[in-house]
Design an enzyme around this catalytic site. Sequence first.
Site, short mmCIF file in Angstrom:
data_model
loop_
_atom_site.label_atom_id
_atom_site.label_comp_id
_atom_site.label_asym_id
_atom_site.label_seq_id
_atom_site.Cartn_x
_atom_site.Cartn_y
_atom_site.Cartn_z
N LYS A 22 0.83 -1.20 0.00
CA LYS A 22 0.00 0.00 0.00
C LYS A 22 0.86 1.25 0.00
O LYS A 22 0.64 2.17 -0.79
CB LYS A 22 -0.88 0.01 1.27
CG LYS A 22 -1.55 1.35 1.52
CD LYS A 22 -2.38 1.36 2.81
CE LYS A 22 -1.60 1.67 4.05
NZ LYS A 22 -1.32 3.10 4.27
N ASN A 23 1.86 1.26 0.88
CA ASN A 23 2.63 2.50 1.04
C ASN A 23 3.63 2.73 -0.09
O ASN A 23 4.36 3.72 -0.08
CB ASN A 23 3.32 2.51 2.41
CG ASN A 23 2.29 2.73 3.51
OD1 ASN A 23 1.16 3.12 3.24
ND2 ASN A 23 2.67 2.46 4.75
N ARG A 94 -4.87 10.28 3.88
CA ARG A 94 -3.81 11.27 4.04
C ARG A 94 -2.75 11.18 2.94
O ARG A 94 -2.13 12.17 2.57
CB ARG A 94 -3.17 11.04 5.41
CG ARG A 94 -2.34 12.20 5.85
CD ARG A 94 -1.69 11.98 7.17
NE ARG A 94 -1.06 13.21 7.61
CZ ARG A 94 0.10 13.63 7.18
NH1 ARG A 94 0.78 12.93 6.30
NH2 ARG A 94 0.60 14.77 7.62
N ASP A 118 -4.81 12.80 12.42
CA ASP A 118 -5.58 11.58 12.23
C ASP A 118 -5.46 10.74 13.47
O ASP A 118 -4.94 11.20 14.49
CB ASP A 118 -5.14 10.85 10.96
CG ASP A 118 -3.68 10.46 11.01
OD1 ASP A 118 -3.12 10.42 12.11
OD2 ASP A 118 -3.09 10.20 9.96
N ASP A 307 4.47 0.35 11.85
CA ASP A 307 3.26 -0.28 11.30
C ASP A 307 3.10 -1.74 11.74
O ASP A 307 2.11 -2.38 11.40
CB ASP A 307 3.26 -0.19 9.77
CG ASP A 307 3.09 1.24 9.28
OD1 ASP A 307 2.67 2.10 10.07
OD2 ASP A 307 3.37 1.49 8.09
N1 EPU Z 1 6.64 14.53 10.32
C1 EPU Z 1 6.73 15.88 10.63
N2 EPU Z 1 6.86 16.78 9.61
C2 EPU Z 1 6.89 16.40 8.31
C3 EPU Z 1 6.80 15.02 7.99
C4 EPU Z 1 6.67 14.10 9.03
O1 EPU Z 1 6.69 16.25 11.79
O2 EPU Z 1 7.04 17.28 7.42
C5 EPU Z 1 6.52 13.56 11.42
C6 EPU Z 1 5.15 12.89 11.44
O3 EPU Z 1 4.22 13.66 12.14
C7 EPU Z 1 5.45 11.57 12.13
C8 EPU Z 1 6.88 11.25 11.70
O4 EPU Z 1 7.42 12.49 11.22
O5 EPU Z 1 5.44 11.73 13.51
C9 EPU Z 1 6.97 10.19 10.61
O6 EPU Z 1 6.30 10.62 9.47
P1 EPU Z 1 6.64 10.09 7.99
O7 EPU Z 1 6.61 11.29 7.09
O8 EPU Z 1 7.89 9.28 7.99
O9 EPU Z 1 5.42 9.15 7.69
P2 EPU Z 1 4.30 9.30 6.60
O10 EPU Z 1 4.90 9.51 5.26
O11 EPU Z 1 3.25 10.23 7.07
C10 EPU Z 1 4.35 6.74 6.02
C11 EPU Z 1 3.33 5.64 5.94
C12 EPU Z 1 2.88 5.23 7.33
C13 EPU Z 1 4.11 4.77 8.09
C14 EPU Z 1 5.17 5.88 8.12
C15 EPU Z 1 6.45 5.48 8.80
C16 EPU Z 1 2.21 6.08 3.88
C17 EPU Z 1 0.98 6.46 3.16
N3 EPU Z 1 2.18 6.08 5.18
O12 EPU Z 1 3.68 7.83 6.66
O13 EPU Z 1 1.99 4.14 7.17
O14 EPU Z 1 3.74 4.45 9.41
O15 EPU Z 1 5.47 6.28 6.76
O16 EPU Z 1 6.99 4.35 8.21
O17 EPU Z 1 3.21 5.74 3.25
C18 EPU Z 1 0.17 2.75 7.71
O18 EPU Z 1 0.35 2.18 6.63
O19 EPU Z 1 -0.60 2.29 8.59
C19 EPU Z 1 0.88 3.99 7.98
C20 EPU Z 1 0.51 4.85 8.92
#
Ligand code: EPU
Length: 422
Positions: A22-23, A94, A118, A307
Amino acid sequence: MEALQIIGGNRLAGSVRVTGAKNSVLKLMAAALLAPGRTTLTEVPGILDVEIMGELLRRLGCAVELDLGHGRVSIDVPESLEHRADYDLVRRMRASITVLGPLLARCGVVDVALPGGDNIGSRGLDMHVSGLQRMGAEVTIEHGYLIASAPEGLHGASVWLDFPSVGATETILMAAVTAAGRTVIDNAAREPEIVDICQMLIDMGAHIDGAGTSTLEVEGVPSLRPVQHATVPDRIVTGTWAVAAAITGGDITIENARPEHLQIALDKLSTAGADVTEIDDGLHVRMDRRPAAVDIVTLPYPGFPTDLQPQFIALNAVAQGTALVTENLFEARFRFVHELVRLGADVQTEGHHALVRGRDQLSGAPVEATDIRAGAGLVLAGLVAEGVTSVHEVHHIDRGYAGFVDDLVRLGAQISRVPIPG
Ligand code: EPU
Protein backbone atom coordinates in the site's frame (compact mmCIF):
# COMPACT_ATOMS: atom_id res chain seq x y z
CA MET A 1 -21.95 -1.19 8.30
CA GLU A 2 -20.12 -4.41 9.00
CA ALA A 3 -17.91 -5.86 11.69
CA LEU A 4 -15.48 -8.76 11.66
CA GLN A 5 -16.67 -11.55 13.89
CA ILE A 6 -14.01 -13.93 15.10
CA ILE A 7 -14.31 -17.06 17.17
CA GLY A 8 -10.91 -17.46 18.72
CA GLY A 9 -8.86 -20.55 19.31
CA ASN A 10 -7.96 -21.92 15.87
CA ARG A 11 -4.41 -22.53 14.79
CA LEU A 12 -3.58 -21.02 11.38
CA ALA A 13 -1.80 -23.19 8.84
CA GLY A 14 -1.21 -23.10 5.08
CA SER A 15 0.04 -20.69 2.44
CA VAL A 16 -0.77 -17.09 1.75
CA ARG A 17 0.48 -14.79 -0.99
CA VAL A 18 1.41 -11.18 -0.30
CA THR A 19 0.77 -8.58 -2.98
CA GLY A 20 2.23 -5.07 -3.53
CA ALA A 21 2.70 -2.58 -0.69
CA LYS A 22 0.00 0.00 0.00
CA ASN A 23 2.63 2.50 1.04
CA SER A 24 4.41 2.06 -2.25
CA VAL A 25 1.61 1.78 -4.78
CA LEU A 26 -0.12 5.00 -3.71
CA LYS A 27 3.12 6.89 -4.35
CA LEU A 28 3.75 5.05 -7.63
CA MET A 29 0.29 6.15 -8.77
CA ALA A 30 1.17 9.75 -7.89
CA ALA A 31 4.56 9.42 -9.62
CA ALA A 32 2.74 8.46 -12.82
CA LEU A 33 1.58 12.12 -12.98
CA LEU A 34 5.14 13.10 -13.86
CA ALA A 35 4.94 11.64 -17.39
CA PRO A 36 2.16 12.19 -19.95
CA GLY A 37 1.00 8.89 -21.47
CA ARG A 38 0.02 5.50 -20.06
CA THR A 39 1.71 4.13 -16.95
CA THR A 40 0.73 0.63 -15.84
CA LEU A 41 1.30 -0.71 -12.36
CA THR A 42 1.11 -4.40 -11.47
CA GLU A 43 1.03 -6.27 -8.15
CA VAL A 44 -1.47 -3.64 -7.02
CA PRO A 45 -3.32 -4.60 -3.82
CA GLY A 46 -7.14 -4.60 -3.96
CA ILE A 47 -7.59 -2.09 -1.16
CA LEU A 48 -9.80 0.93 -0.61
CA ASP A 49 -6.91 3.40 -0.63
CA VAL A 50 -6.01 2.44 -4.22
CA GLU A 51 -9.60 3.24 -5.24
CA ILE A 52 -9.42 6.61 -3.48
CA MET A 53 -6.12 7.45 -5.18
CA GLY A 54 -7.65 6.38 -8.51
CA GLU A 55 -10.52 8.79 -7.90
CA LEU A 56 -8.09 11.60 -7.04
CA LEU A 57 -6.11 11.03 -10.25
CA ARG A 58 -9.35 11.08 -12.28
CA ARG A 59 -10.23 14.44 -10.80
CA LEU A 60 -6.81 15.69 -11.85
CA GLY A 61 -7.69 14.77 -15.44
CA CYS A 62 -6.27 11.23 -15.77
CA ALA A 63 -8.14 8.24 -17.17
CA VAL A 64 -7.68 5.46 -14.60
CA GLU A 65 -8.50 1.80 -15.18
CA LEU A 66 -8.51 -0.26 -12.00
CA ASP A 67 -8.40 -4.00 -12.55
CA LEU A 68 -7.86 -4.97 -8.94
CA GLY A 69 -8.90 -8.57 -9.58
CA HIS A 70 -5.68 -8.91 -11.58
CA GLY A 71 -3.69 -6.46 -9.46
CA ARG A 72 -3.35 -3.96 -12.30
CA VAL A 73 -3.88 -0.24 -12.63
CA SER A 74 -3.43 1.79 -15.82
CA ILE A 75 -3.21 5.55 -15.64
CA ASP A 76 -3.45 7.71 -18.77
CA VAL A 77 -1.92 11.03 -17.87
CA PRO A 78 -2.87 14.02 -20.07
CA GLU A 79 -0.49 16.78 -21.22
CA SER A 80 -2.42 19.28 -19.14
CA LEU A 81 -3.44 18.42 -15.56
CA GLU A 82 -5.76 19.95 -12.98
CA HIS A 83 -3.80 20.97 -9.90
CA ARG A 84 -6.20 20.78 -6.97
CA ALA A 85 -6.65 17.92 -4.48
CA ASP A 86 -9.91 18.51 -2.60
CA TYR A 87 -10.57 18.04 1.10
CA ASP A 88 -13.22 15.34 0.61
CA LEU A 89 -10.56 12.96 -0.75
CA VAL A 90 -7.58 14.12 1.31
CA ARG A 91 -9.54 13.66 4.54
CA ARG A 92 -10.36 10.08 3.52
CA MET A 93 -6.74 9.29 2.76
CA ARG A 94 -3.81 11.27 4.04
CA ALA A 95 -1.52 9.79 1.36
CA SER A 96 -3.31 12.11 -1.11
CA ILE A 97 -0.61 14.58 -0.09
CA THR A 98 1.76 12.57 -2.32
CA VAL A 99 0.46 14.44 -5.37
CA LEU A 100 2.02 17.66 -4.01
CA GLY A 101 5.49 17.12 -5.50
CA PRO A 102 4.45 15.74 -8.91
CA LEU A 103 1.74 18.37 -9.48
CA LEU A 104 4.06 21.21 -8.55
CA ALA A 105 6.66 19.79 -10.96
CA ARG A 106 4.15 19.37 -13.79
CA CYS A 107 1.86 22.42 -13.33
CA GLY A 108 4.05 24.98 -11.55
CA VAL A 109 1.23 25.36 -9.01
CA VAL A 110 -0.70 23.03 -6.72
CA ASP A 111 -3.48 23.32 -4.11
CA VAL A 112 -3.75 20.38 -1.75
CA ALA A 113 -6.17 20.34 1.16
CA LEU A 114 -4.39 20.05 4.50
CA PRO A 115 -5.01 16.56 5.86
CA GLY A 116 -5.13 17.65 9.51
CA GLY A 117 -4.52 15.19 12.33
CA ASP A 118 -5.58 11.58 12.23
CA ASN A 119 -6.02 8.70 14.60
CA ILE A 120 -2.32 8.04 14.99
CA GLY A 121 -1.06 11.58 15.54
CA SER A 122 -0.69 15.11 14.25
CA ARG A 123 1.54 14.25 11.24
CA GLY A 124 3.06 17.58 10.22
CA LEU A 125 4.11 18.71 6.75
CA ASP A 126 6.85 21.17 7.74
CA MET A 127 9.64 19.16 6.11
CA HIS A 128 7.69 18.79 2.85
CA VAL A 129 7.18 22.57 2.80
CA SER A 130 10.71 23.64 3.70
CA GLY A 131 12.17 21.26 1.09
CA LEU A 132 9.98 22.70 -1.66
CA GLN A 133 10.80 26.24 -0.54
CA ARG A 134 14.51 25.48 -0.83
CA MET A 135 13.81 24.41 -4.39
CA GLY A 136 12.27 27.78 -5.20
CA ALA A 137 8.57 27.22 -4.42
CA GLU A 138 6.42 29.78 -2.65
CA VAL A 139 4.12 28.11 -0.16
CA THR A 140 1.11 29.60 1.61
CA ILE A 141 -1.81 28.21 3.55
CA GLU A 142 -5.21 29.61 2.65
CA HIS A 143 -8.68 28.40 3.59
CA GLY A 144 -7.41 24.99 4.67
CA TYR A 145 -5.35 24.44 1.52
CA LEU A 146 -1.60 24.28 1.10
CA ILE A 147 -0.83 26.27 -2.04
CA ALA A 148 2.59 25.93 -3.60
CA SER A 149 3.74 27.69 -6.73
CA ALA A 150 6.94 27.88 -8.74
CA PRO A 151 6.01 29.81 -11.87
CA GLU A 152 9.64 29.92 -13.03
CA GLY A 153 10.04 26.19 -12.34
CA LEU A 154 11.80 24.41 -9.49
CA HIS A 155 15.57 24.32 -9.13
CA GLY A 156 17.88 21.83 -7.46
CA ALA A 157 18.87 22.44 -3.83
CA SER A 158 20.52 20.86 -0.79
CA VAL A 159 17.83 19.65 1.56
CA TRP A 160 18.61 18.33 5.04
CA LEU A 161 15.65 16.61 6.69
CA ASP A 162 15.36 16.97 10.48
CA PHE A 163 14.02 13.42 10.53
CA PRO A 164 14.03 10.72 7.80
CA SER A 165 10.36 11.31 6.96
CA VAL A 166 8.97 8.93 4.34
CA GLY A 167 6.45 11.47 3.03
CA ALA A 168 8.84 14.42 2.91
CA THR A 169 11.49 12.34 1.14
CA GLU A 170 8.91 11.36 -1.49
CA THR A 171 7.60 14.90 -2.01
CA ILE A 172 11.07 16.36 -2.48
CA LEU A 173 12.24 13.45 -4.62
CA MET A 174 9.28 13.73 -7.00
CA ALA A 175 9.68 17.50 -7.21
CA ALA A 176 13.42 17.13 -7.87
CA VAL A 177 13.44 14.64 -10.74
CA THR A 178 12.48 17.30 -13.30
CA ALA A 179 13.86 20.38 -11.46
CA ALA A 180 16.72 22.32 -13.04
CA GLY A 181 20.04 21.06 -11.67
CA ARG A 182 21.09 18.89 -8.78
CA THR A 183 19.17 18.16 -5.57
CA VAL A 184 20.74 16.40 -2.60
CA ILE A 185 18.38 15.06 0.08
CA ASP A 186 20.30 14.32 3.27
CA ASN A 187 18.90 12.24 6.13
CA ALA A 188 16.49 10.79 3.55
CA ALA A 189 14.17 7.91 4.41
CA ARG A 190 15.54 4.48 3.42
CA GLU A 191 12.34 2.39 3.40
CA PRO A 192 12.00 -0.30 0.69
CA GLU A 193 9.00 1.69 -0.60
CA ILE A 194 11.32 4.67 -1.23
CA VAL A 195 13.66 2.37 -3.14
CA ASP A 196 10.66 1.15 -5.17
CA ILE A 197 9.67 4.70 -6.16
CA CYS A 198 13.28 5.52 -7.03
CA GLN A 199 13.41 2.41 -9.22
CA MET A 200 10.24 3.41 -11.07
CA LEU A 201 11.46 7.01 -11.49
CA ILE A 202 14.80 5.76 -12.82
CA ASP A 203 12.95 3.59 -15.35
CA MET A 204 10.97 6.70 -16.31
CA GLY A 205 14.28 8.38 -17.15
CA ALA A 206 15.15 10.12 -13.85
CA HIS A 207 18.76 10.35 -12.65
CA ILE A 208 18.86 9.27 -9.00
CA ASP A 209 21.79 7.96 -6.97
CA GLY A 210 21.74 6.57 -3.45
CA ALA A 211 18.32 4.87 -3.29
CA GLY A 212 18.15 2.98 0.00
CA THR A 213 20.81 5.18 1.64
CA SER A 214 20.46 8.36 3.72
CA THR A 215 21.65 10.56 0.84
CA LEU A 216 19.64 10.80 -2.35
CA GLU A 217 21.27 12.69 -5.21
CA VAL A 218 19.01 13.72 -8.05
CA GLU A 219 20.09 15.35 -11.30
CA GLY A 220 17.02 16.92 -12.87
CA VAL A 221 16.01 15.90 -16.41
CA PRO A 222 13.67 17.88 -18.72
CA SER A 223 10.97 15.22 -18.97
CA LEU A 224 10.07 11.63 -18.06
CA ARG A 225 8.37 8.80 -19.94
CA PRO A 226 5.58 6.47 -18.77
CA VAL A 227 6.47 2.92 -17.75
CA GLN A 228 5.17 -0.41 -16.55
CA HIS A 229 6.22 -1.23 -13.00
CA ALA A 230 5.58 -4.04 -10.49
CA THR A 231 4.94 -2.84 -6.91
CA VAL A 232 7.32 -4.09 -4.20
CA PRO A 233 5.69 -6.73 -1.93
CA ASP A 234 4.10 -5.41 1.26
CA ARG A 235 6.48 -5.96 4.19
CA ILE A 236 3.85 -4.92 6.74
CA VAL A 237 1.27 -7.41 5.46
CA THR A 238 4.09 -10.00 5.44
CA GLY A 239 4.90 -9.14 9.04
CA THR A 240 1.22 -9.35 9.99
CA TRP A 241 1.00 -12.91 8.61
CA ALA A 242 4.22 -13.82 10.40
CA VAL A 243 2.73 -12.65 13.72
CA ALA A 244 -0.51 -14.51 12.88
CA ALA A 245 1.52 -17.74 12.70
CA ALA A 246 3.35 -16.96 15.92
CA ILE A 247 0.34 -15.90 17.99
CA THR A 248 -1.86 -18.86 16.97
CA GLY A 249 0.88 -21.49 17.34
CA GLY A 250 0.51 -21.92 13.60
CA ASP A 251 2.51 -22.76 10.51
CA ILE A 252 2.26 -20.32 7.60
CA THR A 253 4.17 -20.12 4.33
CA ILE A 254 4.18 -16.51 3.13
CA GLU A 255 4.74 -16.29 -0.63
CA ASN A 256 6.02 -13.30 -2.58
CA ALA A 257 7.61 -11.92 0.59
CA ARG A 258 10.98 -10.22 0.97
CA PRO A 259 12.38 -11.29 4.35
CA GLU A 260 15.32 -8.88 3.86
CA HIS A 261 12.83 -5.99 4.23
CA LEU A 262 11.83 -6.96 7.75
CA GLN A 263 14.91 -8.44 9.36
CA ILE A 264 14.42 -6.88 12.80
CA ALA A 265 10.77 -7.91 13.06
CA LEU A 266 11.60 -11.49 12.02
CA ASP A 267 14.47 -11.57 14.47
CA LYS A 268 12.03 -10.51 17.21
CA LEU A 269 9.73 -13.38 16.23
CA SER A 270 12.64 -15.81 16.50
CA THR A 271 13.40 -14.40 19.95
CA ALA A 272 9.75 -14.96 20.82
CA GLY A 273 10.29 -18.64 19.98
CA ALA A 274 9.10 -18.88 16.37
CA ASP A 275 10.88 -20.89 13.74
CA VAL A 276 11.44 -18.43 10.86
CA THR A 277 12.90 -19.81 7.64
CA GLU A 278 13.62 -18.02 4.40
CA ILE A 279 12.45 -19.95 1.37
CA ASP A 280 12.48 -19.25 -2.37
CA ASP A 281 10.22 -16.25 -2.94
CA GLY A 282 9.15 -15.88 0.68
CA LEU A 283 9.33 -17.23 4.17
CA HIS A 284 7.91 -19.79 6.49
CA VAL A 285 6.93 -19.13 10.10
CA ARG A 286 6.05 -21.84 12.58
CA MET A 287 5.43 -21.71 16.31
CA ASP A 288 4.91 -24.65 18.61
CA ARG A 289 5.02 -23.05 22.05
CA ARG A 290 3.67 -20.07 23.93
CA PRO A 291 5.49 -16.96 22.68
CA ALA A 292 8.06 -15.30 24.94
CA ALA A 293 7.68 -11.55 25.51
CA VAL A 294 9.84 -9.35 23.25
CA ASP A 295 10.76 -5.68 23.72
CA ILE A 296 10.17 -3.41 20.71
CA VAL A 297 11.47 0.05 19.81
CA THR A 298 9.99 1.56 16.65
CA LEU A 299 12.33 3.57 14.43
CA PRO A 300 12.62 4.64 10.79
CA TYR A 301 13.81 1.85 8.46
CA PRO A 302 15.86 -0.29 8.96
CA GLY A 303 14.57 -0.03 12.54
CA PHE A 304 11.49 -1.86 13.77
CA PRO A 305 8.45 -0.59 11.78
CA THR A 306 5.77 1.38 13.63
CA ASP A 307 3.26 -0.28 11.30
CA LEU A 308 3.92 -3.62 13.05
CA GLN A 309 3.81 -2.24 16.58
CA PRO A 310 0.12 -3.05 17.30
CA GLN A 311 0.52 -6.60 15.98
CA PHE A 312 3.51 -7.17 18.29
CA ILE A 313 1.62 -5.68 21.25
CA ALA A 314 -1.09 -8.28 20.54
CA LEU A 315 1.59 -11.00 20.51
CA ASN A 316 3.08 -9.74 23.78
CA ALA A 317 -0.39 -9.61 25.33
CA VAL A 318 -0.48 -13.43 25.34
CA ALA A 319 3.27 -14.04 25.76
CA GLN A 320 5.16 -15.46 28.69
CA GLY A 321 6.69 -12.50 30.52
CA THR A 322 6.63 -8.71 30.29
CA ALA A 323 7.62 -6.54 27.32
CA LEU A 324 8.44 -2.86 27.00
CA VAL A 325 7.26 -1.37 23.71
CA THR A 326 8.53 2.09 22.72
CA GLU A 327 6.82 4.06 19.95
CA ASN A 328 8.98 6.78 18.43
CA LEU A 329 7.06 7.75 15.27
CA PHE A 330 3.41 8.43 15.98
CA GLU A 331 2.40 9.86 19.34
CA ALA A 332 -1.13 8.48 19.33
CA ARG A 333 -0.45 4.98 18.11
CA PHE A 334 -1.14 3.51 21.55
CA ARG A 335 -4.79 4.61 21.36
CA PHE A 336 -5.84 1.13 20.32
CA VAL A 337 -4.43 -0.29 23.56
CA HIS A 338 -7.71 0.66 25.29
CA GLU A 339 -9.46 -1.70 22.89
CA LEU A 340 -6.97 -4.49 23.52
CA VAL A 341 -7.55 -4.07 27.26
CA ARG A 342 -11.25 -4.78 26.56
CA LEU A 343 -10.06 -8.24 25.46
CA GLY A 344 -8.40 -8.71 28.83
CA ALA A 345 -4.86 -7.61 27.89
CA ASP A 346 -2.70 -6.14 30.63
CA VAL A 347 -1.09 -3.07 29.02
CA GLN A 348 -0.05 0.13 30.74
CA THR A 349 1.02 3.13 28.68
CA GLU A 350 3.12 6.07 29.80
CA GLY A 351 4.07 8.61 27.14
CA HIS A 352 5.63 6.71 24.29
CA HIS A 353 6.15 3.52 26.28
CA ALA A 354 3.79 0.61 26.80
CA LEU A 355 4.38 -2.10 29.35
CA VAL A 356 2.72 -5.33 28.27
CA ARG A 357 2.34 -8.12 30.84
CA GLY A 358 1.49 -11.35 29.07
CA ARG A 359 -1.77 -13.04 30.09
CA ASP A 360 -2.54 -16.76 29.86
CA GLN A 361 -5.74 -16.05 27.97
CA LEU A 362 -7.65 -13.14 26.42
CA SER A 363 -11.43 -13.15 26.27
CA GLY A 364 -13.52 -12.09 23.28
CA ALA A 365 -15.43 -8.79 23.27
CA PRO A 366 -16.62 -6.11 20.85
CA VAL A 367 -13.75 -3.73 19.99
CA GLU A 368 -13.17 -0.91 17.56
CA ALA A 369 -10.35 -0.56 15.02
CA THR A 370 -8.91 2.96 15.31
CA ASP A 371 -6.55 2.72 12.33
CA ILE A 372 -5.35 0.11 9.83
CA ARG A 373 -2.64 -1.47 11.96
CA ALA A 374 -4.65 -1.22 15.17
CA GLY A 375 -7.35 -3.16 13.30
CA ALA A 376 -4.83 -5.84 12.31
CA GLY A 377 -3.58 -6.06 15.91
CA LEU A 378 -7.11 -6.50 17.23
CA VAL A 379 -7.91 -9.22 14.68
CA LEU A 380 -4.76 -11.09 15.73
CA ALA A 381 -5.77 -10.80 19.38
CA GLY A 382 -9.29 -11.97 18.48
CA LEU A 383 -7.82 -15.09 16.84
CA VAL A 384 -6.53 -16.27 20.21
CA ALA A 385 -9.15 -14.79 22.54
CA GLU A 386 -11.59 -17.24 24.08
CA GLY A 387 -15.10 -16.79 22.64
CA VAL A 388 -16.35 -14.18 20.19
CA THR A 389 -14.55 -10.95 19.29
CA SER A 390 -16.17 -8.49 16.94
CA VAL A 391 -13.94 -5.84 15.42
CA HIS A 392 -15.87 -2.73 14.40
CA GLU A 393 -14.85 0.10 12.03
CA VAL A 394 -13.65 -2.51 9.53
CA HIS A 395 -13.17 0.15 6.86
CA HIS A 396 -9.80 0.92 8.47
CA ILE A 397 -8.65 -2.66 7.86
CA ASP A 398 -10.00 -2.59 4.28
CA ARG A 399 -7.72 0.38 3.62
CA GLY A 400 -4.62 -1.75 3.97
CA TYR A 401 -5.33 -5.49 3.82
CA ALA A 402 -6.61 -6.96 0.56
CA GLY A 403 -8.71 -10.13 0.88
CA PHE A 404 -7.81 -10.39 4.57
CA VAL A 405 -10.88 -12.30 5.71
CA ASP A 406 -10.75 -14.79 2.80
CA ASP A 407 -7.08 -15.48 3.47
CA LEU A 408 -7.72 -15.93 7.20
CA VAL A 409 -10.55 -18.37 6.50
CA ARG A 410 -8.35 -20.38 4.13
CA LEU A 411 -5.69 -20.58 6.84
CA GLY A 412 -8.26 -22.00 9.26
CA ALA A 413 -9.57 -18.99 11.19
CA GLN A 414 -13.22 -18.73 12.15
CA ILE A 415 -13.89 -15.22 10.94
CA SER A 416 -16.63 -13.57 8.89
CA ARG A 417 -18.00 -10.16 8.01
CA VAL A 418 -21.32 -9.61 9.71
CA PRO A 419 -23.79 -6.75 9.32
CA ILE A 420 -24.12 -4.55 12.38
CA PRO A 421 -27.72 -4.42 13.54
CA GLY A 422 -29.22 -0.93 13.43
N1 EPU B 1 6.64 14.53 10.32
C1 EPU B 1 6.73 15.88 10.63
N2 EPU B 1 6.86 16.78 9.61
C2 EPU B 1 6.89 16.40 8.31
C3 EPU B 1 6.80 15.02 7.99
C4 EPU B 1 6.67 14.10 9.03
O1 EPU B 1 6.69 16.25 11.79
O2 EPU B 1 7.04 17.28 7.42
C5 EPU B 1 6.52 13.56 11.42
C6 EPU B 1 5.15 12.89 11.44
O3 EPU B 1 4.22 13.66 12.14
C7 EPU B 1 5.45 11.57 12.13
C8 EPU B 1 6.88 11.25 11.70
O4 EPU B 1 7.42 12.49 11.22
O5 EPU B 1 5.44 11.73 13.51
C9 EPU B 1 6.97 10.19 10.61
O6 EPU B 1 6.30 10.62 9.47
P1 EPU B 1 6.64 10.09 7.99
O7 EPU B 1 6.61 11.29 7.09
O8 EPU B 1 7.89 9.28 7.99
O9 EPU B 1 5.42 9.15 7.69
P2 EPU B 1 4.30 9.30 6.60
O10 EPU B 1 4.90 9.51 5.26
O11 EPU B 1 3.25 10.23 7.07
C10 EPU B 1 4.35 6.74 6.02
C11 EPU B 1 3.33 5.64 5.94
C12 EPU B 1 2.88 5.23 7.33
C13 EPU B 1 4.11 4.77 8.09
C14 EPU B 1 5.17 5.88 8.12
C15 EPU B 1 6.45 5.48 8.80
C16 EPU B 1 2.21 6.08 3.88
C17 EPU B 1 0.98 6.46 3.16
N3 EPU B 1 2.18 6.08 5.18
O12 EPU B 1 3.68 7.83 6.66
O13 EPU B 1 1.99 4.14 7.17
O14 EPU B 1 3.74 4.45 9.41
O15 EPU B 1 5.47 6.28 6.76
O16 EPU B 1 6.99 4.35 8.21
O17 EPU B 1 3.21 5.74 3.25
C18 EPU B 1 0.17 2.75 7.71
O18 EPU B 1 0.35 2.18 6.63
O19 EPU B 1 -0.60 2.29 8.59
C19 EPU B 1 0.88 3.99 7.98
C20 EPU B 1 0.51 4.85 8.92
